[in-house]
Scaffold this motif. Structure first.
Motif, mmCIF file in Angstrom:
data_model
loop_
_atom_site.group_PDB
_atom_site.id
_atom_site.type_symbol
_atom_site.label_atom_id
_atom_site.label_comp_id
_atom_site.label_asym_id
_atom_site.label_seq_id
_atom_site.Cartn_x
_atom_site.Cartn_y
_atom_site.Cartn_z
ATOM 1 N N GLY A 99 0.817 -1.218 0.000
ATOM 2 C CA GLY A 99 0.000 0.000 0.000
ATOM 3 C C GLY A 99 0.843 1.258 0.000
ATOM 4 O O GLY A 99 0.550 2.215 -0.725
ATOM 5 N N GLU A 100 1.913 1.253 0.806
ATOM 6 C CA GLU A 100 2.803 2.423 0.858
ATOM 7 C C GLU A 100 3.478 2.657 -0.489
ATOM 8 O O GLU A 100 3.594 3.789 -0.948
ATOM 9 C CB GLU A 100 3.864 2.224 1.936
ATOM 10 C CG GLU A 100 3.333 2.283 3.351
ATOM 11 C CD GLU A 100 4.379 1.905 4.390
ATOM 12 O OE1 GLU A 100 5.552 1.657 4.022
ATOM 13 O OE2 GLU A 100 4.016 1.851 5.581
ATOM 14 N N MET A 101 3.923 1.594 -1.132
ATOM 15 C CA MET A 101 4.598 1.729 -2.425
ATOM 16 C C MET A 101 3.632 2.170 -3.511
ATOM 17 O O MET A 101 3.967 3.005 -4.355
ATOM 18 C CB MET A 101 5.271 0.415 -2.805
ATOM 19 C CG MET A 101 6.460 0.084 -1.958
ATOM 20 S SD MET A 101 7.167 -1.489 -2.455
ATOM 21 C CE MET A 101 8.350 -1.734 -1.175
ATOM 22 N N GLN A 102 2.420 1.619 -3.500
ATOM 23 C CA GLN A 102 1.429 2.014 -4.502
ATOM 24 C C GLN A 102 1.065 3.478 -4.356
ATOM 25 O O GLN A 102 0.817 4.161 -5.357
ATOM 26 C CB GLN A 102 0.173 1.147 -4.387
ATOM 27 C CG GLN A 102 0.347 -0.225 -4.972
ATOM 28 C CD GLN A 102 -0.902 -1.088 -4.803
ATOM 29 O OE1 GLN A 102 -1.676 -0.902 -3.878
ATOM 30 N NE2 GLN A 102 -1.066 -2.043 -5.697
ATOM 31 N N ALA A 103 1.032 3.988 -3.125
ATOM 32 C CA ALA A 103 0.698 5.391 -2.890
ATOM 33 C C ALA A 103 1.769 6.319 -3.470
ATOM 34 O O ALA A 103 1.470 7.442 -3.892
ATOM 35 C CB ALA A 103 0.523 5.648 -1.397
ATOM 36 N N ARG A 104 3.019 5.872 -3.502
ATOM 37 C CA ARG A 104 4.122 6.698 -4.016
ATOM 38 C C ARG A 104 4.239 6.671 -5.537
ATOM 39 O O ARG A 104 4.816 7.572 -6.134
ATOM 40 C CB ARG A 104 5.451 6.223 -3.425
ATOM 41 C CG ARG A 104 5.591 6.564 -1.971
ATOM 42 C CD ARG A 104 7.004 6.259 -1.514
ATOM 43 N NE ARG A 104 6.915 5.542 -0.244
ATOM 44 C CZ ARG A 104 7.794 4.675 0.180
ATOM 45 N NH1 ARG A 104 8.819 4.366 -0.560
ATOM 46 N NH2 ARG A 104 7.652 4.097 1.343
ATOM 47 N N LEU A 105 3.745 5.628 -6.173
ATOM 48 C CA LEU A 105 3.882 5.492 -7.622
ATOM 49 C C LEU A 105 2.847 6.348 -8.349
ATOM 50 O O LEU A 105 1.740 6.547 -7.855
ATOM 51 C CB LEU A 105 3.690 4.033 -8.032
ATOM 52 C CG LEU A 105 4.794 3.072 -7.640
ATOM 53 C CD1 LEU A 105 4.358 1.639 -7.939
ATOM 54 C CD2 LEU A 105 6.062 3.396 -8.399
ATOM 55 N N PRO A 106 3.217 6.856 -9.541
ATOM 56 C CA PRO A 106 2.223 7.605 -10.315
ATOM 57 C C PRO A 106 1.170 6.650 -10.867
ATOM 58 O O PRO A 106 1.412 5.468 -11.046
ATOM 59 C CB PRO A 106 3.051 8.214 -11.451
ATOM 60 C CG PRO A 106 4.231 7.330 -11.587
ATOM 61 C CD PRO A 106 4.501 6.780 -10.217
#
Length: 85
Positions: A61-68
């Motif tokens: 979830g944290e990584m998906q939030a950072r990706l465009p």
């Protein structure tokens, strides 16, 4: 007397053995060798696995939030192109 089964990290007298440890296991098991149960076989790993799955979901979830978003990324690639590698 039970003898522990050979494993990859056993200390053999050569750096590279002719046969990998798995080959010794196949022969021993074919001869009816009984595996000695170690502590790792008796430990309940369900709580640890459950915690690791929760941690993985959180990190995802944290990584998906950072990706465009996909469209956002495609628009930037269209606008600026890709750098040569």
């Amino acid at each position: 007397m039970e003898i522990p089964l050979p494993w990859f990290f056993d200390e053999f007298d050569r750096l590279e053995e002719v046969f990998p440890a798995a080959s010794y296991q196949y022969v021993l098991y074919g001869m009816g060798f009984e595996t000695q149960v170690g502590l790792e076989d008796t430990v309940d790993t369900a709580p640890l696995a459950s915690q690791m799955l929760k941690d993985n979901e959180r990190m995802k979830g944290e990584m998906q939030a950072r990706l465009p978003k996909n469209r956002e990324l495609l628009n930037k690639i269209y606008e600026y192109g890709l750098q040569p590698v």
